[in-house]
Write a protein that holds these residues in place. Structure first.
Motif, PDB file in Angstrom:
ATOM      1  N   UNK A  90       0.826  -1.223   0.000  1.00 19.03           N
ATOM      2  CA  UNK A  90       0.000   0.000   0.000  1.00 19.03           C
ATOM      3  C   UNK A  90       0.854   1.265   0.000  1.00 19.03           C
ATOM      4  N   UNK A  91       1.988   1.208   0.705  1.00 14.82           N
ATOM      5  CA  UNK A  91       2.822   2.418   0.767  1.00 14.82           C
ATOM      6  C   UNK A  91       3.987   2.365  -0.245  1.00 14.82           C
ATOM      7  N   UNK A  92       3.904   1.428  -1.191  1.00 18.60           N
ATOM      8  CA  UNK A  92       4.999   1.254  -2.165  1.00 18.60           C
ATOM      9  C   UNK A  92       5.213   2.512  -3.005  1.00 18.60           C
ATOM     10  N   UNK A  93       6.473   2.774  -3.271  1.00 17.87           N
ATOM     11  CA  UNK A  93       6.799   3.856  -4.203  1.00 17.87           C
ATOM     12  C   UNK A  93       6.649   3.356  -5.635  1.00 17.87           C
ATOM     13  N   UNK A  94       6.106   4.209  -6.489  1.00 22.25           N
ATOM     14  CA  UNK A  94       5.947   3.904  -7.911  1.00 22.25           C
ATOM     15  C   UNK A  94       6.610   5.033  -8.693  1.00 22.25           C
ATOM     16  N   UNK A  95       7.379   4.674  -9.714  1.00 22.39           N
ATOM     17  CA  UNK A  95       7.968   5.699 -10.600  1.00 22.39           C
ATOM     18  C   UNK A  95       7.162   5.742 -11.889  1.00 22.39           C
ATOM     19  N   UNK A  96       6.793   6.937 -12.304  1.00 22.90           N
ATOM     20  CA  UNK A  96       6.110   7.129 -13.592  1.00 22.90           C
ATOM     21  C   UNK A  96       7.044   7.955 -14.473  1.00 22.90           C
ATOM     22  N   UNK A  97       7.430   7.376 -15.605  1.00 21.31           N
ATOM     23  CA  UNK A  97       8.363   8.040 -16.517  1.00 21.31           C
ATOM     24  C   UNK A  97       7.648   8.282 -17.836  1.00 21.31           C
ATOM     25  N   UNK A  98       7.615   9.534 -18.254  1.00 19.23           N
ATOM     26  CA  UNK A  98       6.840   9.906 -19.440  1.00 19.23           C
ATOM     27  C   UNK A  98       7.769  10.588 -20.443  1.00 19.23           C
ATOM     28  N   UNK A  99       7.969   9.937 -21.614  1.00 21.05           N
ATOM     29  CA  UNK A  99       8.806  10.557 -22.651  1.00 21.05           C
ATOM     30  C   UNK A  99       7.989  10.922 -23.888  1.00 21.05           C
ATOM     31  N   UNK A 100       6.660  10.821 -23.784  1.00 20.92           N
ATOM     32  CA  UNK A 100       5.815  11.323 -24.868  1.00 20.92           C
ATOM     33  C   UNK A 100       6.128  12.812 -25.053  1.00 20.92           C
ATOM     34  N   UNK A 101       5.961  13.309 -26.293  1.00 19.42           N
ATOM     35  CA  UNK A 101       6.304  14.715 -26.567  1.00 19.42           C
ATOM     36  C   UNK A 101       5.474  15.693 -25.734  1.00 19.42           C
ATOM     37  N   UNK A 104      -2.769  13.972  -5.413  1.00 16.31           N
ATOM     38  CA  UNK A 104      -2.559  13.822  -3.965  1.00 16.31           C
ATOM     39  C   UNK A 104      -1.868  12.516  -3.608  1.00 16.31           C
ATOM     40  N   UNK A 105      -1.532  11.710  -4.606  1.00 16.77           N
ATOM     41  CA  UNK A 105      -0.909  10.408  -4.329  1.00 16.77           C
ATOM     42  C   UNK A 105       0.608  10.563  -4.396  1.00 16.77           C
ATOM     43  N   UNK A 106       1.194  10.893  -3.261  1.00 22.08           N
ATOM     44  CA  UNK A 106       2.626  11.199  -3.224  1.00 22.08           C
ATOM     45  C   UNK A 106       3.500   9.946  -3.190  1.00 22.08           C
ATOM     46  N   UNK A 107       2.831   8.778  -3.305  1.00 25.18           N
ATOM     47  CA  UNK A 107       3.610   7.535  -3.430  1.00 25.18           C
ATOM     48  C   UNK A 107       4.108   7.356  -4.865  1.00 25.18           C
ATOM     49  N   UNK A 108       3.519   8.124  -5.793  1.00 25.84           N
ATOM     50  CA  UNK A 108       3.920   8.036  -7.205  1.00 25.84           C
ATOM     51  C   UNK A 108       4.838   9.210  -7.526  1.00 25.84           C
ATOM     52  N   UNK A 109       6.027   8.917  -8.047  1.00 27.51           N
ATOM     53  CA  UNK A 109       7.021   9.938  -8.380  1.00 27.51           C
ATOM     54  C   UNK A 109       7.083  10.085  -9.894  1.00 27.51           C
ATOM     55  N   UNK A 110       6.996  11.325 -10.364  1.00 29.71           N
ATOM     56  CA  UNK A 110       6.788  11.572 -11.797  1.00 29.71           C
ATOM     57  C   UNK A 110       8.013  12.234 -12.426  1.00 29.71           C
ATOM     58  N   UNK A 111       8.520  11.577 -13.486  1.00 33.90           N
ATOM     59  CA  UNK A 111       9.580  12.147 -14.334  1.00 33.90           C
ATOM     60  C   UNK A 111       8.961  12.395 -15.701  1.00 33.90           C
ATOM     61  N   UNK A 112       9.119  13.610 -16.220  1.00 27.88           N
ATOM     62  CA  UNK A 112       8.485  13.920 -17.506  1.00 27.88           C
ATOM     63  C   UNK A 112       9.441  14.739 -18.369  1.00 27.88           C
TER      64      UNK A 112
END
Ligand SMILES: [Zn+2]
Length: 319
Positions: free
Chosen positions: A160-171, A183-191
């Motif tokens: 439930x408290x797992x970290x998730x990385x979201x990597x987005x290289x779409x233009x 509000x879901x700070x368990x997901x870390x976003x790279x764009x």
């Protein structure tokens, strides 16, 4: 490695889909190339969704009001930026446009499941990164990324408290993902995205991104790759420093291609392949399971880039 694909993914409504720059049959085109190349090996890699995502599953992220609005042709036409869709009957829109996207959404959920089991998985569809809980836009209707993360947590595949990385290289900047997971700070976003094109004024979404790399049409293909190579490893190191990351979702839009009508970038075909292998390798070096989704791609060449990347990944991770 697993490749999630259903023949139900293609979108088509009497040829009118050709009025949109999106190649709505790129899914089956990429699949056919893989079949030619990999032959019987593909059987071992293939995972076929048995059904589209259900209404109950969609309600985990979307509101009932929004799902009801999708019965109105105007609403779907606006999200797809294709006015002719407003003239189609509701049942045609549902069968020819929304249903294939629900199959694609289920594919993303399955790709996450398979990634956690096998390390690497690709859904040959999905990556609807502009869809929000209450609104579709930018050719995206269902928030498959947030739905897939939710399903992984619900099924106990990640904690439930797992970290998730979201990597987005779409233009394009993945604003829908940012809003849905605001509000879901368990997901870390790279764009990494073209900051000069849609949705460039969505500052709320941009504020949610943990690591931005902003590029534009003045960047050469080599400079784009340098920016990615300089940005991504540091992001992953910082996210994994205090707690392991249990899952990554990689939104690998091919609209960065120099011949793309909507991406506004100059990335060469060989660098799209290099990009995808680099991102997946960075994640696998850190032992993070990764599910790759196709996202945007608005040239007739898009399926060839997808094919090249998935073939490359099958050589690295396919046994
Ligand atoms: Zn895009």
């Amino acid at each position: 490695m697993k490749i999630v694909y259903s023949p139900q993914y293609d979108i088509g409504f009497f040829g009118l889909e050709r009025l949109h720059p999106f190649d709505s049959r790129k899914y089956s085109r990429a699949w056919r190339c893989l079949k030619r190349e990999l032959g019987s090996r593909l059987r071992d890699l293939h995972v076929k969704p048995e059904q589209p995502v259900s209404r109950d599953e969609l309600l985990r992220v979307h509101s009932a009001k929004y799902l009801e609005q999708l019965r109105q042709p105007n609403c779907v036409a606006a999200a797809l930026e294709l006015p002719i869709v407003a003239k189609l009957p509701n049942f045609v829109i549902n069968r020819c446009i929304l249903r294939p996207m629900r199959w694609g959404t289920k594919g993303s959920i399955l790709a996450v499941r398979e990634a956690i089991k096998n390390g690497v998985a690709v859904n040959l569809s999905g990556g609807y990164h502009h869809a929000k809980a209450d609104q579709g836009e930018g050719f995206c209707i269902y928030a498959d990324i947030a739905l897939a993360v939710d399903a992984a947590r619900r099924e106990g595949l990640i904690s439930q408290d797992a970290r998730v990385a979201y990597i987005d290289t779409d233009a394009h900047q993945g604003n829908g993902v940012c809003h849905t997971l605001i509000d879901d700070r368990r997901v870390f976003i790279f764009d990494i995205y073209n900051h000069t094109c849609y949705p460039c004024y969505d500052y709320v979404a941009q504020d949610r991104v943990d690591c931005h790399v902003r590029v534009n049409s003045s960047h050469t293909s080599g400079e784009y790759m340098t920016a990615l190579r300089e940005g991504l490893p540091g992001f992953l190191d910082s996210v994994t420093r205090t707690q392991p990351v249990e899952l990554a979702i990689y939104n690998a839009g091919t609209d960065v291609y120099e011949g793309d009508a909507l991406g506004g970038l100059n990335v060469k075909a060989e660098h799209i392949l290099e990009r995808d292998l680099f991102v997946v390798d960075q994640l696998r070096q850190r032992d993070i399971p990764v599910a790759m989704l196709l996202s945007g791609g608005y040239s007739g060449e898009s399926y060839k880039h997808v094919f090249a990347s998935v073939r490359g990944m099958s050589e690295w991770y396919g046994s």
